[in-house]
Design a protein around this motif. Structure first.
Motif, PDB file in Angstrom:
ATOM      1  N   ILE A 156       1.124  -1.028   0.037  1.00 38.66           N
ATOM      2  CA  ILE A 156       0.169  -0.192  -0.363  1.00 38.66           C
ATOM      3  C   ILE A 156       0.826   1.301  -0.166  1.00 38.66           C
ATOM      4  N   GLY A 157       1.734   1.299   0.599  1.00 39.05           N
ATOM      5  CA  GLY A 157       2.436   2.004   0.523  1.00 39.05           C
ATOM      6  C   GLY A 157       3.832   2.625  -0.446  1.00 39.05           C
ATOM      7  N   LYS A 158       4.036   1.085  -1.286  1.00 35.66           N
ATOM      8  CA  LYS A 158       4.923   1.587  -2.178  1.00 35.66           C
ATOM      9  C   LYS A 158       3.662   2.071  -3.453  1.00 35.66           C
ATOM     10  N   PHE A 159       2.496   1.365  -3.678  1.00 42.13           N
ATOM     11  CA  PHE A 159       1.349   1.963  -4.351  1.00 42.13           C
ATOM     12  C   PHE A 159       1.445   3.407  -4.073  1.00 42.13           C
ATOM     13  N   GLN A 160       0.947   3.958  -3.329  1.00 45.59           N
ATOM     14  CA  GLN A 160       0.111   5.005  -3.152  1.00 45.59           C
ATOM     15  C   GLN A 160       1.351   6.763  -3.432  1.00 45.59           C
ATOM     16  N   SER A 161       2.256   5.970  -2.951  1.00 42.15           N
ATOM     17  CA  SER A 161       3.480   6.480  -3.845  1.00 42.15           C
ATOM     18  C   SER A 161       3.681   6.944  -5.412  1.00 42.15           C
ATOM     19  N   LEU A 162       2.930   5.880  -6.266  1.00 47.60           N
ATOM     20  CA  LEU A 162       2.752   5.951  -7.617  1.00 47.60           C
ATOM     21  C   LEU A 162       2.212   7.069  -8.151  1.00 47.60           C
ATOM     22  N   HIS A 163       2.222   7.871  -8.532  1.00 48.63           N
ATOM     23  CA  HIS A 163       1.446   8.387  -9.763  1.00 48.63           C
ATOM     24  C   HIS A 163      -0.187   8.309  -9.835  1.00 48.63           C
ATOM     25  N   GLU A 164      -0.977   8.895 -10.050  1.00 41.44           N
ATOM     26  CA  GLU A 164      -2.456   8.379 -10.387  1.00 41.44           C
ATOM     27  C   GLU A 164      -2.583   8.046 -11.210  1.00 41.44           C
ATOM     28  N   TRP A 165      -2.286   7.565 -12.578  1.00 46.74           N
ATOM     29  CA  TRP A 165      -1.915   7.489 -13.800  1.00 46.74           C
ATOM     30  C   TRP A 165      -1.113   6.246 -13.797  1.00 46.74           C
ATOM     31  N   GLU A 166      -0.335   5.989 -13.154  1.00 52.05           N
ATOM     32  CA  GLU A 166       0.351   4.822 -13.044  1.00 52.05           C
ATOM     33  C   GLU A 166      -0.585   3.744 -12.161  1.00 52.05           C
ATOM     34  N   GLN A 167      -1.084   4.705 -10.636  1.00 53.61           N
ATOM     35  CA  GLN A 167      -2.318   3.322 -10.060  1.00 53.61           C
ATOM     36  C   GLN A 167      -2.956   2.847 -10.897  1.00 53.61           C
ATOM     37  N   SER A 168      -3.838   4.013 -12.469  1.00 55.21           N
ATOM     38  CA  SER A 168      -4.768   3.498 -12.904  1.00 55.21           C
ATOM     39  C   SER A 168      -4.440   2.617 -13.845  1.00 55.21           C
ATOM     40  N   MET A 169      -3.177   2.510 -14.109  1.00 54.14           N
ATOM     41  CA  MET A 169      -3.033   1.349 -15.371  1.00 54.14           C
ATOM     42  C   MET A 169      -3.073   0.184 -14.107  1.00 54.14           C
ATOM     43  N   ILE A 170      -2.195   0.144 -13.606  1.00 53.78           N
ATOM     44  CA  ILE A 170      -2.399  -0.954 -13.169  1.00 53.78           C
ATOM     45  C   ILE A 170      -2.731  -1.621 -12.693  1.00 53.78           C
ATOM     46  N   ILE A 171      -3.723  -1.103 -12.128  1.00 51.63           N
ATOM     47  CA  ILE A 171      -5.435  -1.615 -11.358  1.00 51.63           C
ATOM     48  C   ILE A 171      -6.028  -1.352 -12.834  1.00 51.63           C
ATOM     49  N   ALA A 172      -6.359  -1.057 -13.674  1.00 51.06           N
ATOM     50  CA  ALA A 172      -7.088  -1.235 -15.184  1.00 51.06           C
ATOM     51  C   ALA A 172      -5.861  -2.768 -15.496  1.00 51.06           C
ATOM     52  N   SER A 173      -4.507  -2.999 -15.465  1.00 52.39           N
ATOM     53  CA  SER A 173      -4.105  -4.103 -16.440  1.00 52.39           C
ATOM     54  C   SER A 173      -4.916  -5.584 -15.022  1.00 52.39           C
ATOM     55  N   LEU A 174      -4.744  -5.122 -13.618  1.00 51.07           N
ATOM     56  CA  LEU A 174      -5.056  -6.631 -13.172  1.00 51.07           C
ATOM     57  C   LEU A 174      -6.189  -6.830 -13.066  1.00 51.07           C
ATOM     58  N   GLN A 175      -6.668  -5.639 -13.801  1.00 46.64           N
ATOM     59  CA  GLN A 175      -8.314  -6.421 -13.830  1.00 46.64           C
ATOM     60  C   GLN A 175      -8.790  -7.228 -15.212  1.00 46.64           C
ATOM     61  N   ARG A 176      -8.258  -6.560 -16.171  1.00 46.68           N
ATOM     62  CA  ARG A 176      -8.143  -7.232 -17.140  1.00 46.68           C
ATOM     63  C   ARG A 176      -7.294  -8.890 -17.337  1.00 46.68           C
ATOM     64  N   VAL A 177      -6.111  -8.824 -16.452  1.00 46.75           N
ATOM     65  CA  VAL A 177      -5.211  -9.716 -16.037  1.00 46.75           C
ATOM     66  C   VAL A 177      -6.569 -10.682 -15.456  1.00 46.75           C
ATOM     67  N   ALA A 178      -7.268 -10.151 -14.208  1.00 49.40           N
ATOM     68  CA  ALA A 178      -8.455 -11.196 -13.880  1.00 49.40           C
ATOM     69  C   ALA A 178      -9.508 -11.607 -14.929  1.00 49.40           C
ATOM     70  N   ASN A 179      -9.847 -10.673 -15.591  1.00 46.99           N
ATOM     71  CA  ASN A 179     -10.966 -11.071 -16.860  1.00 46.99           C
ATOM     72  C   ASN A 179     -10.621 -11.946 -17.255  1.00 46.99           C
ATOM     73  N   MET A 180      -9.783 -11.990 -18.000  1.00 48.28           N
ATOM     74  CA  MET A 180      -8.997 -13.026 -18.654  1.00 48.28           C
ATOM     75  C   MET A 180      -8.633 -14.515 -18.126  1.00 48.28           C
ATOM     76  N   MET A 181      -8.139 -14.349 -17.053  1.00 52.49           N
ATOM     77  CA  MET A 181      -8.606 -15.957 -16.051  1.00 52.49           C
ATOM     78  C   MET A 181      -9.700 -16.226 -15.743  1.00 52.49           C
TER      79      MET A 181
END
Length: 169
Positions: A113-138
């Protein structure tokens, strides 16, 4: 290495890191990740109801009750019915529970959480979208999950039954 292999390796590393932390927690404190989170919640909030614990750790009340049963059996927590509202039950740490909690490592998600919150908002959004897509693909969209990083412990303590029911099994 192909791109899909890189994704699979990265997923395996995440799973492995979670597994190693879970084993270290079990070895050092004799606790699972969800047990640690519940005990920390009780410590942080003091006299607390099971519903409040469930909300704070993002688990069902049934799962929290099962975990509290196990912790109570080990004399790490105790429960007391409210004198003001007999419908409410409050959980408390025992002295043994407080001692184990003091020696336990931090939950894996706290560092994340600490490392994630230190990222820029666009980086956080990119990670969330990518992981949600991976979860969908699985085909994991309908799998019930909480933000507790632990391999299997939540599932072993009632979550698996809920997941199977939701998936139609």
């Amino acid at each position: 290495m192909n791109n899909y292999e890189k994704v699979l390796v990265a997923l395996r590393r995440v799973i492995r890191a979670t597994d190693l932390h879970s084993k270290r927690l079990s070895k050092n404190a004799g606790l699972t990740g969800p047990q640690l989170l519940i005990m920390r919640t009780i410590r942080d909030l003091g006299e607390v109801t099971i519903g409040t614990i469930a909300d704070k750790v993002s688990l069902s009340q049934a799962t929290v009750t099962t975990i509290l049963d196990r912790l109570e059996h080990r004399n790490l927590v105790y429960r007391v019915r409210s004198t003001q509202d007999k419908r409410k039950v409050h959980a408390h740490l025992t002295e043994d529970g407080a001692d184990i909690l003091a020696r336990a490592p931090e939950p894996l998600q706290e560092e994340f959480i600490g490392k994630f919150q230190s990222l820029h908002e666009w980086e956080q959004s990119m990670i969330i979208a990518s992981l949600q897509r991976v979860a969908n693909m699985m085909d994991a969209d309908d799998i019930d999950a909480s933000p507790v990083l632990d391999v299997g412990a939540v599932l072993r303590e009632d979550g698996w039954k809920e997941t199977k029911k939701k998936a139609g099994a």
